[in-house]
Design an enzyme around this catalytic site. Sequence first.
Site, short mmCIF file in Angstrom:
data_model
loop_
_atom_site.label_atom_id
_atom_site.label_comp_id
_atom_site.label_asym_id
_atom_site.label_seq_id
_atom_site.Cartn_x
_atom_site.Cartn_y
_atom_site.Cartn_z
N HIS A 15 0.81 -1.21 0.00
CA HIS A 15 0.00 0.00 0.00
C HIS A 15 0.85 1.26 0.00
CE1 HIS A 15 -3.28 -2.62 2.11
NE2 HIS A 15 -3.19 -2.85 0.82
N GLU A 32 -3.57 -13.32 -3.68
CA GLU A 32 -2.58 -12.25 -3.84
C GLU A 32 -1.33 -12.50 -2.98
OE1 GLU A 32 -3.70 -8.45 -1.95
OE2 GLU A 32 -5.71 -9.29 -1.75
N GLU A 38 -3.38 -6.24 -9.32
CA GLU A 38 -2.01 -5.99 -8.86
C GLU A 38 -1.08 -6.94 -9.60
OE1 GLU A 38 -2.13 -6.32 -4.60
OE2 GLU A 38 -3.86 -5.00 -4.46
#
Length: 405
Positions: free
Chosen positions: A233, A359, A263
Site C-alpha cells: 500500500h 494475492e 495488482e
Amino acid sequence: MNADMDRLVTWHNGEKTLGPFSVAEMEGRQAKLRAHMGENDIDACVLTSYHNICYFSGFMYCAFGRKYGFVVTADNATTVSAGIDGGQPWRLTHGDNITYTDWRKDNFFHAVQTLTPGAKRVGIEFDEVSLDLLDKLKAALPGVEFVDVGTPTMWMRTIKSAEEIAHIKKLTAIADIGGEACREAIGVGVPEHEVALASTQAMVREIAKTYEYAELMDTWTWFQSGVNTDGAHNPVTNRVIEAADILSINCFPMLFGYYVALERTLFAESVSDEHLRLWNVNVEVHEAGLELIKPGAKCSDIASALNDIYRNYDLLQCRSFGYGHSFGVLCHYYGREAGVELREDIDTVLEPGMVVSMEPMIMIPEGQPGAGGYREHDVLVINDDGSVDNITGFPYGPDHNIVSS
C-alpha cells in the site's frame, strides 16, 4: 419541513438517483437485517460505518468530521446526514433521509432519538463505534441495551448476490483497462505519478462510459518502482523509473462503495537472474492458490498449503501479509470482511457467493539480490454450482510483464 427546523430538516431535493442495484436487491438486504433483528429482539439498528451504511442504504458518505448513520427499525429505514450534503443523501438512499443542521450541538444524536422512540435493544457496530460515540449514544438513548450487529452484518455481506457479482465483474474489467494503461505508460525516465495518472484516468473514463449514472470518486492507482515496491500500500511518488527496476501496478476502480483490485509485478526493460527466480516462485504460489480456492476449502488450510511452497524455497520469512480476502463493499479507508481472509488464523470455509482474491506477496530487503516486492493478484467468484471464475484478465508473470520503453 420538520417542525423542529433548528435541529432537523427534510431535504428531499430532486428525484431518487439511479444506482447499480434494483429495488428488489436493496429490499432483500434490508430484509436480511430485519430478520436478524427479529430473531434477536433488536428494536432498531443504528449503523454508522461507511460499509454498512452503503451496503444497506446505497449512500456513501463523506464524513469530514461529522457523524452519519442509517437507522433501521421494523418499519422504517432512514439515513441521517449533515446539512452540508444537501439532498444528495436522500437521492441515493433506498429509504428515507433526515438532515441535521450545524446550529446546535449533538443534532445527530437528536435525530437518532427521534428515529428510535421506545427502543429497548439497539444494534450498533462494536468494531466501528468509538468510545466517544458510544458515550454519546448512551446519553442520547438512556436505559437502552446496545448489542453488536457489526459481526452479523459482516457475514451478511460476505455472500454476494447475482447483482453484486455482476457489478464486481464490470469493475474487474475496468481494472484490466487500468492495467493496460499502466503498461503503456511505463518507461525508463517516466516518474511513478505519471504512470498512475494514466491508469486512473483510463479507469474513470471507462466507468463514466459503462454506467448510466456514476459518482466518480475514489478510483485510484498505486504504481510503485524500485524500493517503493516493498509495501503493498505504498503511495505513489515522483521517483523516476530506472532500467531493470522492479515495478508494481495496483489498479483500484471503485463505484458505489465497491472496490476491486488488479495488482501485478513487472520489470522495466530487463530482469536479473535472481529477480526472475523469485518472480517465478511467487507466480508458482499464485497459481497454486488459484487452484485451492473452491467451495469447502478452509481459509487457514489454503494459507498453510501456500506456506509450504514458500518454505521449500526458504522464503516464508519474506511473506508480508495474508494470501487474499473478500471483495465487495470495502476499501482502503473503510471496513473489510475480516471473516473471509486467507490467513492461518481464519477457519472460515469458502462458500458459493463469496468473492475472494489470491494475492501472494514476498519482499526482499534492499541490498540483497532480487530486492523488491513481488505480488500478483486475481479476483475469483465462487459460483452456486461449485465452479470458480477468475474474473481478472490482465496477464501475469515474466512472459508478459517485462516492459520495454
